[in-house]
Design an enzyme around this catalytic site. Structure first.
Site, mmCIF file in Angstrom:
data_model
loop_
_atom_site.group_PDB
_atom_site.id
_atom_site.type_symbol
_atom_site.label_atom_id
_atom_site.label_comp_id
_atom_site.label_asym_id
_atom_site.label_seq_id
_atom_site.Cartn_x
_atom_site.Cartn_y
_atom_site.Cartn_z
ATOM 1 N N GLU A 1 -24.174 9.159 43.808
ATOM 2 C CA GLU A 1 -23.259 8.117 43.573
ATOM 3 C C GLU A 1 -23.668 7.045 44.810
ATOM 4 O O GLU A 1 -23.263 7.079 45.691
ATOM 5 C CB GLU A 1 -22.011 8.437 43.392
ATOM 6 C CG GLU A 1 -21.130 7.188 43.092
ATOM 7 C CD GLU A 1 -19.732 7.226 42.759
ATOM 8 O OE1 GLU A 1 -18.669 6.366 42.686
ATOM 9 O OE2 GLU A 1 -19.172 8.474 42.965
ATOM 10 N N ASN B 1 -19.919 5.022 38.871
ATOM 11 C CA ASN B 1 -18.546 5.426 38.458
ATOM 12 C C ASN B 1 -17.952 4.280 37.759
ATOM 13 O O ASN B 1 -17.901 3.028 38.215
ATOM 14 C CB ASN B 1 -17.641 5.840 39.390
ATOM 15 C CG ASN B 1 -16.509 7.085 38.943
ATOM 16 O OD1 ASN B 1 -16.352 6.881 37.721
ATOM 17 N ND2 ASN B 1 -16.209 7.777 39.920
ATOM 18 N N ASP C 1 -13.883 9.013 35.826
ATOM 19 C CA ASP C 1 -12.667 9.719 36.210
ATOM 20 C C ASP C 1 -11.739 8.810 36.868
ATOM 21 O O ASP C 1 -12.067 7.621 37.459
ATOM 22 C CB ASP C 1 -13.279 10.717 37.471
ATOM 23 C CG ASP C 1 -13.634 10.277 38.724
ATOM 24 O OD1 ASP C 1 -14.393 9.055 38.875
ATOM 25 O OD2 ASP C 1 -13.135 10.503 39.859
ATOM 26 N N GLU C 2 -10.597 9.052 36.910
ATOM 27 C CA GLU C 2 -9.229 8.317 37.795
ATOM 28 C C GLU C 2 -9.321 6.892 37.290
ATOM 29 O O GLU C 2 -8.917 6.039 38.156
ATOM 30 C CB GLU C 2 -9.680 8.503 39.131
ATOM 31 C CG GLU C 2 -9.664 9.805 39.517
ATOM 32 C CD GLU C 2 -9.878 10.137 41.105
ATOM 33 O OE1 GLU C 2 -9.472 11.323 41.746
ATOM 34 O OE2 GLU C 2 -10.454 9.358 41.771
#
Length: 626
Positions: A205, A246, A307-308
């Protein structure tokens, strides 16, 4: 990940210098059984351990007349890499030839009919010659990693043979070089060591400097040429480098200067970490980044994280998301359906580009009525309502990315000894232990920079080594090849690091007092080495140590270019006071901060400022000993 990831915080020569204690331990193990059984009971030492070994007469010795014999193109590529590595490891120049094998040679063969070996397995036989045979080029390459490990310990390999095939397809390391920059030298070391231990997937990432969206080019980023070189190294060493941006959460590195793409709550407050998934422009923006990354990454997968998204908040604060979901999927739709819709649209876009999608598991809570598209690989790190067994039953390839395998910079470190002692393997997920490995693609360790100044990258490298060797062992072979963890760690000591691995803790300047000169700046500084291989620079006039401070903090790190470098009270624990003296071709040194990874620039009036190397010219310092 940002501090928002707090939820997750729950060459031969080198080997011989360090191998002494390991050799004693392994010799004790070998001589504790009768001589008649000794050879069969104790295979040669490798990491991962060889699962089988049949003792045969004689032995193989690498000598001045040795050659590498490879007849076809695939075998020759493997042979060329092996020859490079043997030279770097101190074994001299071993020529590569096409035919005519004789005693002392290393013979590499690739035969697609050897289907029992699969794509990555190999057969190794040691006698008057050392032969590596495989069904595919990658398998032959892994056989040469075993050859290198054996020759790192001795020029003689005992006579015998093994068939060595991995248990899991994906054997990985995940690194978040997002937010806090990690040096390319560190990443290159990681690629070499991964391949040496037969790991095959580096999930990165990071931010590639964008031509399409220059407003997103906040530090730290990597230039496209830097990534091309890293990807080329990965190709040479059979490590697939999978990129991740992300989304739709944790998007602040990309959209902090794009408020038009930020999700807005019911009070009108912009959320710079959350992409507004109800906007077509947001999808277009994200997919344009996929296209730009495709210019430098060649992996067959795209990791979108996912995610999140609502970490620290909830969908109720964003009524437009529910409205979007119902307009698209009907009156019974949930806000989570809008999130899954975004994931599925990205998956379809990536698939059209020939790439498979990967996501984290925590967004799959069962609150959605729309399923994630079949075939999406799920990396499972968090124990949520939808269990691993359920995901496998639904047809999703599942990778074990458990929190217990995390190394958080300045925070939680995986307990490798405990995992080894309990025979942890990739079936052991957070919240569930599976009876079978069916549907499990493999496992990875994950490195996160949540407290960016908590440890330097050299400190991270040191604590990562046991975890890397352990994940290599459990994804390739047995979870518990040695009776004790001490014996397993002795294996790692014996094989050492990969050829070409650089000791980044070596300091290029002896300790002492120097006058530093660059442009309009002159400083008398005392150079002192730190335990992790950097230096502190203490002013002999003020008594303070050079450090970077000021500007906006990201993960506790001042990452703004142009921040001033000043002398402050010396504090041994302050990582922002640690510097790398980077030699410059032609003479002199650059000063690179150990944490921000930016170099010192000298202004015309003598001020010291930090900048990325492609924004302002780094000062080249000449040093004069006092």
């Amino acid at each position: 990940m940002a501090d928002q990831r707090a939820a997750r915080s729950v060459g031969r020569g080198w080997a011989r210098r360090v191998v002494g204690c390991a050799a004693v331990l392994l010799l004790t193990l070998a001589t504790s059984v009768p001589a008649s059984a000794r050879a069969a009971a104790v295979p040669p030492v490798t990491v991962p351990a060889l699962s089988n070994w049949t003792t045969e007469q004689g032995s193989y010795s690498l000598g001045p007349g040795s050659r590498i014999v490879a007849s076809d193109a695939a075998a020759r590529r493997v042979a060329d890499t092996l020859a490079d590595d043997l030279r770097v490891a101190g074994h001299g120049t071993v020529p590569v030839v096409r035919e005519g094998a004789h005693a002392g040679d290393i013979v590499i063969g690739v035969d697609p009919s050897s289907s029992r070996l699969g794509a990555e397995g190999y057969e190794l036989r040691a006698g008057e010659r050392l032969s590596v045979n495989a069904a595919a080029e990658t398998g032959a390459f892994y056989g040469t990693r075993t050859v290198l490990q054996l020759l790192a310990q001795s020029d003689r390999v005992p006579g015998g043979s093994t068939v060595d095939v991995p248990q899991y397809k994906e054997r990985g390391v995940g690194v978040c070089a997002c937010y806090v920059h990690i040096s390319t030298a560190w990443l290159e070391n990681l690629v070499r060591d991964m391949a040496y231990h037969k790991l095959n997937q580096l999930l990165l990432e990071l931010k590639v400097k964008s031509d399409a969206h220059p407003e997103a080019d906040t530090w730290g980023y990597y230039t496209k040429d830097e990534i091309r070189r890293l990807v080329a190294l990965g190709e040479k060493y059979h490590v697939e480098i999978v990129p991740e941006i992300n989304s739709p959460g944790h998007m602040d590195p990309w959209i902090q200067n794009r408020p038009d793409l930020q999700l807005t709550d019911a009070d009108g407050t912009k959320q710079p970490a959350r992409l507004d998934i109800t906007q077509d422009a947001a999808f277009t923006y994200y997919t344009s980044l996929i296209d730009e990354y495709a210019q430098v990454f060649k992996a067959g997968s795209w990791h979108m994280g996912a995610d999140e998204y609502m970490l620290g908040s909830d969908f109720a604060k964003y009524p437009q998301i529910l409205a979007y979901a119902r307009a698209r999927y009907g009156a019974n739709a949930t806000p989570q359906d809008a999130f899954i819709d975004f994931v599925n649209r990205v998956r379809a876009y990536a698939a059209a580009k020939g790439k498979k999608l990967r996501i984290w598991n925590d967004g799959l809570t069962g609150a959605n009525t729309v399923p994630v598209a079949a075939g999406t690989t799920v990396e499972h790190w968090l124990n949520v309502t939808t269990k691993p067994s359920r995901l496998i039953a639904q047809g999703y390839p599942l990778m074990n990315a458990a929190y217990s395998l995390y190394l958080v910079r300045g925070g939680f470190h995986t307990d490798t000894k405990a995992l080894y002692d309990q025979s942890w393997d990739p079936r052991s997920f957070e919240g569930e232990k599976l009876a079978s490995h069916e549907g499990v693609t493999g496992a990875k360790i994950s490195l996160w920079p949540d407290n960016g100044r908590g440890e330097t990258e050299n400190e991270v490298a040191a604590v990562m080594v046991p975890a890397l060797r352990h994940i290599a062992q459990v994804t390739w072979g047995s979870a518990h090849p040695d009776p004790t963890y001490a014996e397993f760690t002795a294996r790692g000591t014996a094989v050492g690091h990969a050829p070409g691995w650089r000791d980044l803790t070596r300091v290029s300047v002896p300790e002492g007092s120097y006058t530093f000169r660059a442009g309009a700046a002159t400083s008398d500084l005392e150079v002192r080495r730190t335990a992790d291989g950097y230096v502190t620079l203490r002013s002999t006039t003020s008594g303070g140590c050079l450090e970077v401070s000021g500007g906006k903090l990201t993960l506790n790190v001042p990452l703004d270019p142009g921040v001033e470098v000043t002398a402050s009270r010396c504090a041994a624990a302050d990582t922002l006071q640690r510097w790398e003296l980077e030699p410059v071709h032609g003479g002199g040194y650059r000063l690179v901060n150990a944490i921000t990874r930016m170099a010192v620039h000298v202004t015309d009036d003598g001020r010291l400022l930090q900048y990325p190397p492609d924004q302002e010219r780094s000062a080249v310092w000449t040093l004069t000993v006092h």
